[in-house]
Design a protein around this motif. Structure first.
Motif, PDB file in Angstrom:
ATOM      1  N   LEU A 203       0.806  -1.217   0.000  1.00  0.00           N
ATOM      2  CA  LEU A 203       0.000   0.000   0.000  1.00  0.00           C
ATOM      3  C   LEU A 203       0.840   1.268   0.000  1.00  0.00           C
ATOM      4  O   LEU A 203       0.409   2.299  -0.523  1.00  0.00           O
ATOM      5  N   GLU A 204       2.040   1.200   0.611  1.00  0.00           N
ATOM      6  CA  GLU A 204       2.876   2.401   0.691  1.00  0.00           C
ATOM      7  C   GLU A 204       4.331   1.979   0.846  1.00  0.00           C
ATOM      8  O   GLU A 204       4.632   0.853   1.267  1.00  0.00           O
ATOM      9  N   ILE A 205       5.233   2.883   0.476  1.00  0.00           N
ATOM     10  CA  ILE A 205       6.667   2.622   0.565  1.00  0.00           C
ATOM     11  C   ILE A 205       7.380   3.893   0.996  1.00  0.00           C
ATOM     12  O   ILE A 205       7.007   5.003   0.586  1.00  0.00           O
ATOM     13  N   TRP A 206       8.396   3.724   1.876  1.00  0.00           N
ATOM     14  CA  TRP A 206       9.188   4.848   2.379  1.00  0.00           C
ATOM     15  C   TRP A 206      10.669   4.506   2.257  1.00  0.00           C
ATOM     16  O   TRP A 206      11.062   3.332   2.428  1.00  0.00           O
ATOM     17  N   PRO A 207      11.507   5.484   2.002  1.00  0.00           N
ATOM     18  CA  PRO A 207      12.951   5.206   1.981  1.00  0.00           C
ATOM     19  C   PRO A 207      13.465   4.941   3.389  1.00  0.00           C
ATOM     20  O   PRO A 207      13.047   5.592   4.358  1.00  0.00           O
ATOM     21  N   GLY A 208      14.359   3.977   3.512  1.00  0.00           N
ATOM     22  CA  GLY A 208      14.961   3.678   4.804  1.00  0.00           C
ATOM     23  C   GLY A 208      13.965   3.110   5.793  1.00  0.00           C
ATOM     24  O   GLY A 208      12.962   2.484   5.425  1.00  0.00           O
ATOM     25  N   LEU A 209      14.239   3.332   7.073  1.00  0.00           N
ATOM     26  CA  LEU A 209      13.394   2.821   8.152  1.00  0.00           C
ATOM     27  C   LEU A 209      12.291   3.835   8.459  1.00  0.00           C
ATOM     28  O   LEU A 209      12.573   4.956   8.878  1.00  0.00           O
ATOM     29  N   HIS A 210      11.059   3.433   8.269  1.00  0.00           N
ATOM     30  CA  HIS A 210       9.915   4.316   8.564  1.00  0.00           C
ATOM     31  C   HIS A 210       9.515   4.125  10.025  1.00  0.00           C
ATOM     32  O   HIS A 210       9.202   3.008  10.452  1.00  0.00           O
ATOM     33  N   GLU A 211       9.532   5.212  10.791  1.00  0.00           N
ATOM     34  CA  GLU A 211       9.239   5.114  12.220  1.00  0.00           C
ATOM     35  C   GLU A 211       8.071   6.007  12.644  1.00  0.00           C
ATOM     36  O   GLU A 211       7.866   6.227  13.835  1.00  0.00           O
ATOM     37  N   ASP A 212       7.304   6.493  11.688  1.00  0.00           N
ATOM     38  CA  ASP A 212       6.205   7.397  12.022  1.00  0.00           C
ATOM     39  C   ASP A 212       4.870   6.686  12.165  1.00  0.00           C
ATOM     40  O   ASP A 212       3.826   7.330  12.280  1.00  0.00           O
ATOM     41  N   GLY A 213       4.892   5.382  12.166  1.00  0.00           N
ATOM     42  CA  GLY A 213       3.686   4.624  12.457  1.00  0.00           C
ATOM     43  C   GLY A 213       2.788   4.384  11.260  1.00  0.00           C
ATOM     44  O   GLY A 213       3.031   4.860  10.140  1.00  0.00           O
ATOM     45  N   LEU A 214       1.726   3.638  11.520  1.00  0.00           N
ATOM     46  CA  LEU A 214       0.747   3.252  10.522  1.00  0.00           C
ATOM     47  C   LEU A 214      -0.606   3.232  11.220  1.00  0.00           C
ATOM     48  O   LEU A 214      -0.722   2.741  12.353  1.00  0.00           O
ATOM     49  N   TYR A 215      -1.633   3.728  10.556  1.00  0.00           N
ATOM     50  CA  TYR A 215      -2.894   3.947  11.260  1.00  0.00           C
ATOM     51  C   TYR A 215      -4.091   3.460  10.447  1.00  0.00           C
ATOM     52  O   TYR A 215      -4.042   3.317   9.230  1.00  0.00           O
ATOM     53  N   GLY A 216      -5.161   3.223  11.190  1.00  0.00           N
ATOM     54  CA  GLY A 216      -6.422   2.833  10.577  1.00  0.00           C
ATOM     55  C   GLY A 216      -7.569   3.531  11.277  1.00  0.00           C
ATOM     56  O   GLY A 216      -7.426   4.048  12.394  1.00  0.00           O
ATOM     57  N   LEU A 217      -8.735   3.530  10.635  1.00  0.00           N
ATOM     58  CA  LEU A 217      -9.927   4.172  11.188  1.00  0.00           C
ATOM     59  C   LEU A 217     -11.028   3.140  11.370  1.00  0.00           C
ATOM     60  O   LEU A 217     -11.349   2.392  10.445  1.00  0.00           O
ATOM     61  N   ALA A 218     -11.593   3.110  12.567  1.00  0.00           N
ATOM     62  CA  ALA A 218     -12.777   2.299  12.856  1.00  0.00           C
ATOM     63  C   ALA A 218     -13.968   3.252  12.854  1.00  0.00           C
ATOM     64  O   ALA A 218     -14.013   4.193  13.650  1.00  0.00           O
ATOM     65  N   ILE A 219     -14.923   3.009  11.964  1.00  0.00           N
ATOM     66  CA  ILE A 219     -15.996   3.977  11.715  1.00  0.00           C
ATOM     67  C   ILE A 219     -17.349   3.363  12.034  1.00  0.00           C
ATOM     68  O   ILE A 219     -17.693   2.291  11.523  1.00  0.00           O
ATOM     69  N   ASP A 220     -18.106   4.043  12.884  1.00  0.00           N
ATOM     70  CA  ASP A 220     -19.490   3.679  13.187  1.00  0.00           C
ATOM     71  C   ASP A 220     -20.375   4.674  12.444  1.00  0.00           C
ATOM     72  O   ASP A 220     -20.545   5.813  12.866  1.00  0.00           O
ATOM     73  N   LEU A 221     -20.909   4.228  11.313  1.00  0.00           N
ATOM     74  CA  LEU A 221     -21.698   5.091  10.439  1.00  0.00           C
ATOM     75  C   LEU A 221     -23.170   4.944  10.810  1.00  0.00           C
ATOM     76  O   LEU A 221     -23.869   4.049  10.335  1.00  0.00           O
ATOM     77  N   GLY A 222     -23.641   5.821  11.690  1.00  0.00           N
ATOM     78  CA  GLY A 222     -25.008   5.739  12.183  1.00  0.00           C
ATOM     79  C   GLY A 222     -25.968   6.592  11.390  1.00  0.00           C
ATOM     80  O   GLY A 222     -25.567   7.444  10.584  1.00  0.00           O
ATOM     81  N   SER A 223     -27.252   6.389  11.637  1.00  0.00           N
ATOM     82  CA  SER A 223     -28.283   7.160  10.945  1.00  0.00           C
ATOM     83  C   SER A 223     -28.209   8.632  11.312  1.00  0.00           C
ATOM     84  O   SER A 223     -28.464   9.509  10.478  1.00  0.00           O
ATOM     85  N   THR A 224     -27.876   8.914  12.576  1.00  0.00           N
ATOM     86  CA  THR A 224     -27.869  10.289  13.075  1.00  0.00           C
ATOM     87  C   THR A 224     -26.458  10.842  13.200  1.00  0.00           C
ATOM     88  O   THR A 224     -26.206  11.994  12.855  1.00  0.00           O
ATOM     89  N   THR A 225     -25.539  10.033  13.705  1.00  0.00           N
ATOM     90  CA  THR A 225     -24.168  10.503  13.914  1.00  0.00           C
ATOM     91  C   THR A 225     -23.175   9.540  13.276  1.00  0.00           C
ATOM     92  O   THR A 225     -23.452   8.355  13.098  1.00  0.00           O
TER      93      THR A 225
END
Length: 680
Positions: A203-225
């Motif tokens: 999905l992604e590539i960085w030069p050298g050692l990447h130390e800034d982390g990797l993230y994901g989003l958990a989404i609750d898609l409700g009718s109101t919020t």
């Protein structure tokens, strides 16, 4: 004689008729709608921006046509030319209402923005994320052994990390060679490998050692919020949570209203899909900014939602969900590129996973609740109630799990209530009524003091006391029942019958006065007979759904009840039981799971095995269809009483005294009615 134009404001749900030519800002002020303005209506500040909606709105009983709003004037044209207005927006201080209208007030135009109460619960999760970081050293190109840079990267991943086959999108290949050379052939790659053991994706590539982390989003898609939790894919730590109102509210507050909008307005489903995708991108950008994280580091999203939201997010027409047999386009879990959903505020190659739906009206959010709460592993019979605009219920233990949905509508969230509002600073969220004096005391969102505490007035001077939100109206109705202001049928007594002038005439019925600041230009907050009926309808639907599941299991009692959902987390178990929202159990056997759907989404985000587990579990869950169940109406009618017409609620009555009063409906608005009272 023609009636004045009817205007409905969302998300507040407030409505009223105004004189033709009334400015939107003035109409909002007349109806008590929370619309900001700091420039005195001169078209300078733009804080009064609104989003008019056009089309047929059967839920609201109006058809809004483009000519029902005045054309752009010179002030709006100048503002758009100099500073720019978002597409579809108007300035409330300039646009005039000429006919029936539905007008949405976006979050940034609200003085008191809604509090989206979907915080992440603390939860131990075994980490096994689908996307991980790998540091590799790639062989340099050799004229004697010709091969592409990508092929040598793939061989390095197999040799150093035992990842046998990888693919990459053209957009990644475009940057591959520069990154490899910049890193002197040492790079870090983010590799996605899902639970189906297909080919892995870089999905992604960085030069050298990447130390800034990797993230994901958990989404609750409700009718109101809509709520999202930003998670570290290495540790599972929640780096940030944020929520916004679902902009689809302007098309209808409940799910069937949105299905109706799609039915009656060609292209309506396209409008709603665009609205929710735009909202998600706005939310993603906000949560990344607040956490100080580069959005390109967000490489995965997991979405849970009800079936109608599921279809509208994916761009499917939801019309089939509005009629029997309530067929889904697909009920399976889905894994796809986030770009296919136009989720552009994150990594362009990010992956999206949607949990499976259980049935036509029991969605991926219910599956997420099942993943989080695991009723299939319970030793005793547990009822899990995810309270929302569309309530979803699970009943089960180790032997069998049942599921159903119940159309409770938006009343539990403060909509369709005379003084109701969404949860925002200044809204009454807690209330107590003294059974002897019938006097109320309350707390509002944004202040920890009760209304009779010293310093309350000063502490709430900025927000004011603006209305009553969902948890507040539930407590108010339950407290009125416990104080003898309300009889079991839901009828409010008169001042003579109840012994308090706070029960005042309201047409042919009565209302209970909670707070009156009208003399100072503030709100006058009452609970009317119409409010009681709205809550009765919502709670009866919820209870009837639970009873249908119990009938299917052949039981009259459950061992424990779990209240799930952001709203469920703020409901007092005692007040829920007094209302008869849930079956009778000891109060200490009622617990809150918080935003269980959001927790389930986080589990699926952080653990690949959990995805496989819930995909298998939903196939074992038995769906009970409330829409065609013969006994639903019987249970619904019996549940109209407070707490219930048939079930004596012995566990509740062991700890709560409910006055047995009956208020006649005859004689001058109940003034001459006969009063009977006895103690249970």
């Amino acid at each position: 004689m023609a009636q004045d134009p009817l205007v409905i404001f969302t998300p507040s749900g407030k409505r009223g008729r105004v004189t033709p030519g009334t400015r939107v800002l003035d109409a909002a002020r007349q109806l008590g709608v929370d619309l900001d303005s700091v420039c005195g209506g001169r078209g300078i500040c733009s804080k009064c921006q609104v989003a008019p909606a056009f089309g047929d709105f059967p839920k609201h009983g109006v058809t809004a046509r483009p000519e029902a709003l005045s054309d752009w004037n010179a002030v709006e044209e100048r503002y758009d030319r100099v500073r720019g207005l978002k597409s579809g927006r108007r300035l409330g201080c300039q646009a005039q209402i000429l006919g029936d209208m539905v007008i949405d007030v976006p979050a940034e135009s609200q003085v008191h923005r809604q509090v989206v109460r979907k915080d992440a619960a603390v939860r131990d999760i075994t980490m096994d994320a689908a996307t991980r970081l790998y540091y590799v050293e790639v062989a340099e190109p050799d004229m004697h052994e010709p091969s592409g840079d990508f092929e040598r990267l793939a061989r390095a991943l197999e040799a150093q990390w035992n990842i046998p086959a990888v693919t990459a999108a053209p957009s990644l290949l475009m940057k591959l060679q520069k990154v490899l050379r910049k890193g002197d052939w040492k790079v870090t790659v983010a590799v996605f490998a899902d639970h189906h053991e297909g080919a892995a994706k870089i999905l992604e590539i960085w030069p050298g050692l990447h130390e800034d982390g990797l993230y994901g989003l958990a989404i609750d898609l409700g009718s109101t919020t809509i709520a999202a939790h930003l998670c570290d894919l290495g540790t599972g730590e929640v780096k940030g949570s944020a929520g916004i109102m679902n902009p689809q509210i302007r098309f209808g507050e409940d799910l069937m209203s949105r299905v109706s909008y799609a039915m009656m307005n060609p292209g309506g489903e396209v409008e709603m899909t665009a609205a929710v995708r735009t909202a998600l991108n706005t939310l993603f950008a906000e949560i990344a900014r607040d956490a100080g994280i580069d959005p390109a580091l967000i490489v995965e999203t997991v979405v849970v939602c009800n079936p109608v939201m599921h279809h509208l997010l994916l761009g499917f027409d939801p019309v089939e969900l509005g009629q029997a047999p309530f067929a889904l386009a697909t009920s399976s879990a889905l894994a796809l590129d986030a770009a296919m959903l136009e989720l552009t505020a994150i990594n362009p190659r990010a992956q999206t996973y949607l949990l499976p739906c259980i049935a036509g009206h029991v969605g991926a959010d219910a599956a997420a609740v099942a993943l989080a709460e695991e009723p299939d592993k319970s030793e005793d019979l547990v009822l899990i109630v995810d309270v929302g605009t569309n309530a979803e219920l699970l009943l089960g233990d180790r032997t069998r799990v049942l599921a159903c949905s119940s159309p409770t509508g938006p009343a539990f969230e403060g909509a369709q209530i005379s003084s109701g509002q969404r949860a925002a600073p200044g809204a009454i969220e807690r209330i107590e009524i003294d059974p002897a004096t019938k006097e109320p005391r309350f707390r509002v969102i944004g202040c920890d003091l009760w209304s009779d505490d010293p310093g309350f007035a000063a502490a709430t001077a900025q927000t004011g006391i603006t209305g009553i939100c969902g948890s507040g109206i539930i407590e108010a109705v339950a407290e009125m029942r416990m104080a003898g202001l309300l009889d079991p049928s839901g009828l409010i007594g008169s001042a003579e019958q109840t012994g308090t002038p706070r029960c005042e005439p309201d047409g042919r019925t009565h209302a209970y006065l909670i707070h009156d600041a009208s003399a100072e230009g503030g709100a006058r907050i009452t609970v009317t007979q119409g409010d009681i009926r709205a809550i009765q309808l919502a709670k009866s639907a919820l209870y009837a759904g639970a009873r249908l599941l119990m009938d299917e299991r052949g039981v009259d009692r459950v061992a424990r009840v779990v209240l799930a959902g952001a709203f469920g987390a703020h409901i007092s178990p005692k007040h829920a039981m007094v209302l008869g929202m849930i079956p009778d159990v000891p109060l200490d056997r009622v617990s809150s799971a918080g935003n269980a759907a959001g927790t389930g989404a986080r589990i699926a985000l952080c653990n690949r095995a959990a995805r496989a587990r819930i995909e298998a579990e939903v196939r074992r869950i038995t769906k009970v269809e409330t829409a065609i169940a013969p006994r639903f109406q019987e249970h619904f009618v019996a549940a109209n009483a407070i707490p219930h017409a048939v079930d004596p609620f012995p566990e509740l009555r062991a700890v709560v005294t409910l006055p047995e009063v009956s208020f006649n409906t005859g004689g001058d608005g109940d003034r001459g009615g006969r009063r009977r009272r006895r103690r249970a």
